[in-house]
Write an enzyme that holds these catalytic residues in place. Structure first.
Site, PDB file in Angstrom:
ATOM      1  N   ARG A 357      89.705   5.801  88.194  1.00  0.00           N
ATOM      2  CA  ARG A 357      90.228   5.582  89.556  1.00  0.00           C
ATOM      3  C   ARG A 357      89.587   4.411  90.302  1.00  0.00           C
ATOM      4  NH1 ARG A 357      89.812   9.056  93.178  1.00  0.00           N
ATOM      5  NH2 ARG A 357      91.818   8.753  94.193  1.00  0.00           N
ATOM      6  N   TYR A 361      92.391   1.720  91.277  1.00  0.00           N
ATOM      7  CA  TYR A 361      92.805   1.453  92.654  1.00  0.00           C
ATOM      8  C   TYR A 361      91.684   1.508  93.667  1.00  0.00           C
ATOM      9  CZ  TYR A 361      94.276   6.307  91.559  1.00  0.00           C
ATOM     10  OH  TYR A 361      94.370   7.577  91.072  1.00  0.00           O
ATOM     11  N   CYS A 388      82.686  -2.435  78.269  1.00  0.00           N
ATOM     12  CA  CYS A 388      82.643  -3.897  78.288  1.00  0.00           C
ATOM     13  C   CYS A 388      83.696  -4.433  79.244  1.00  0.00           C
ATOM     14  CB  CYS A 388      82.869  -4.448  76.883  1.00  0.00           C
ATOM     15  SG  CYS A 388      81.397  -4.283  75.915  1.00  0.00           S
ATOM     16  N   GLU A 389      83.433  -4.247  80.526  1.00  0.00           N
ATOM     17  CA  GLU A 389      84.414  -4.606  81.557  1.00  0.00           C
ATOM     18  C   GLU A 389      83.641  -4.618  82.871  1.00  0.00           C
ATOM     19  OE1 GLU A 389      88.383  -5.288  82.471  1.00  0.00           O
ATOM     20  OE2 GLU A 389      88.011  -4.196  80.607  1.00  0.00           O
TER      21      GLU A 389
END
Ligand SMILES: *Cc1c(COP(=O)(O)O)cnc(C)c1O
Length: 463
Positions: A357, A361, A388-389
């Protein structure tokens, strides 16, 4: 969001007097600190849960789910009775669905909404009487509809003209009698404190109000389809009555017009009741919300000289959201100096795979060290996952004791809704188990995934 001159914290974020506190609106009623500071949920310690089931772990407080389900039902029953009608509560299963939860909410007198064939099978596997189910969805397949009719789903909420044809074909062929509602798009979209009302809303769900009469006429002409009323859902995380009133007023104009063609026993106003994710969220108490919404509908009916239909509502997060707590273990911490101040990144052993979540958003959450309390001064933290983000955020803005360190257990509150259902195996991270706690005992209600589960679908691996 604005940053103050001396801190990267957003303005809304309050520095707590005590960074160990458990804000009552955010945590389950059972959440408490033992004398040594350890967090207990449902009478079970965070440490015992982590040792028995590992981390990350989705914990669900069964008593909290039941308390909220019963509270909603009681509040709407009373409000409806005061206006000479009834109100049915459907638990919106998409918020979190498994057979245990279906049984809990059924035992508290709720019906259940599903929106796919998969969700329908879970509800049926829980032993739910199909007559107590509502079936939603903007693209139900012929097979899904056939199954719903065959098992006797109480209400199918029709979302398109093609669906009317699909369903007509099934009921005419099988001789079934199927109760249906028509989902309309009232043009009202509510988000937290404000709502937006437009003539034509640009979204996929429901019929525009102007096209609904023709659709209802087709339903009424179809032997085997029993039209029971209009349905409308205006959004999620709504804190006030105003959006519901505006939407009800628009839908009741249509309802009144359609009464010329026959009786319309029901009106379903959807879900979306807001909850507290952080200490600044201040949802209206559920009794006040129920009284306000039902009174508004009754007033709108009186103004039109029509009787108040039987009402239905479909809360999801208001039942399950605050009953969920996710436990993680802290793996690393890193102070990042910014132009203004410092942010401590606290990395945990899950992340966007168990709670998408924040990445999806920008949802906000609250966290506390669960394994101990600390007298260290609060520092601004961002809790992040192991993926990995860089958008892999669990809690965007929070204050934790400044000595937060690897090995600490971290509890993130209000993760009961839309976390497990939106979970993934991104980076081949297995999905955590869901464990119910109640009266000092815990049990697995959905087992966690194993490495074997993760590898099982890869056709290039011989096992
Ligand atoms: C998502 C949804 C709900 C539940 O929303 P919450 O915010 O969880 O209360 C209810 N009805 C419909 C049709 C929905 O799509």
């Amino acid at each position: 969001m604005h940053s103050t001159a001396s801190s990267p914290a957003p303005e809304w974020l309050v520095v707590p007097d005590d960074a160990n506190d458990l804000v009552p609106s955010v945590w389950p009623v059972s959440a408490r600190r033992a004398d040594d500071g350890e967090l207990f949920i449902g009478g079970v310690s965070a440490g015992d849960l982590a040792r028995e089931y590992g981390t990350p772990l989705q914990v669900l407080d069964e008593a909290e789910v039941r308390r909220r389900a019963a509270g909603l039902r009681g509040a709407f029953d009373a409000a409806a009775a005061a206006h000479g009608t009834t109100a049915r509560i459907y638990y919106a299963g998409k918020a979190l669905l498994n057979t245990s939860i279906v049984r809990w909410v059924r035992e508290e007198g709720l019906n259940v909404d599903v929106c796919t064939g998969g969700e329908l099978e879970v509800a049926l596997a829980a032993g739910a009487d199909a007559a107590n189910l509502g079936f939603h969805g903007n693209n139900k397949s012929a097979a899904e509809l056939e199954r719903a009719v065959e098992v006797g789903v109480g209400t199918i909420i029709i979302d398109s003209t093609i669906e009317i044809q699909r369903l007509a074909e099934i009921v005419v062929r099988t001789g079934a009698q199927q109760r249906v509602m028509l989902r309309v798009n009232s043009g009202v979209h509510a988000e937290t404190h404000d709502f937006l009302a437009t003539a034509h809303e640009d979204q996929k769900f429901g019929f525009p109000l102007t096209e609904a009469p023709a659709a209802v006429a087709r339903i009424r002409e179809t032997p085997g389809l029993v039209f029971t009323g209009l349905h409308c859902h205006i959004g999620s995380q709504i804190f006030g009555v105003a959006g519901f009133r505006e939407s009800a007023a628009r839908v009741l104009d249509l309802h009144q017009q359609l009464l010329a063609g026959g009786d319309i026993p029901q009106l379903n106003l959807g879900g979306g009741f807001g909850i507290a994710y952080t200490r600044v969220d201040d949802p209206v108490p559920i009794t006040e919300l129920a009284d306000g919404i039902v009174a508004a509908v009754a007033e709108e009916c009186a103004r039109r000289g029509i009787s108040v239909p039987a009402l239905a509502f479909e809360p999801g997060r208001a039942i399950i959201g605050n009953a969920g707590v996710t436990l993680y273990e802290v793996g690393t911490t890193k102070d990042v100096a910014l132009g203004v101040g410092t942010r401590c990144y606290v990395s945990v052993d899950g992340g966007m795979s168990d709670n998408a979540r924040p990445a999806l958003y920008g949802a906000q959450y609250s966290a506390r060290i669960a394994s101990r309390t600390s007298a260290a001064d609060p520092v601004l933290v961002r809790v992040v996952g192991k993926h990995c983000e860089s958008g892999d955020i669990v809690v965007d803005h929070e204050h934790l004791p400044g000595d937060v360190a690897p090995g600490d257990l971290l509890a993130v509150a209000a993760t009961g809704a839309y976390c497990a259902p939106l979970s993934s195996n991104y980076n081949h991270v297995p999905r955590p188990p869901i464990v119910a706690v109640r009266d000092g005992a815990s049990r697995v209600i959905v087992r966690g995934e194993s490495m074997r589960d993760l590898l099982a679908r890869d056709a290039g691996i011989t096992q």
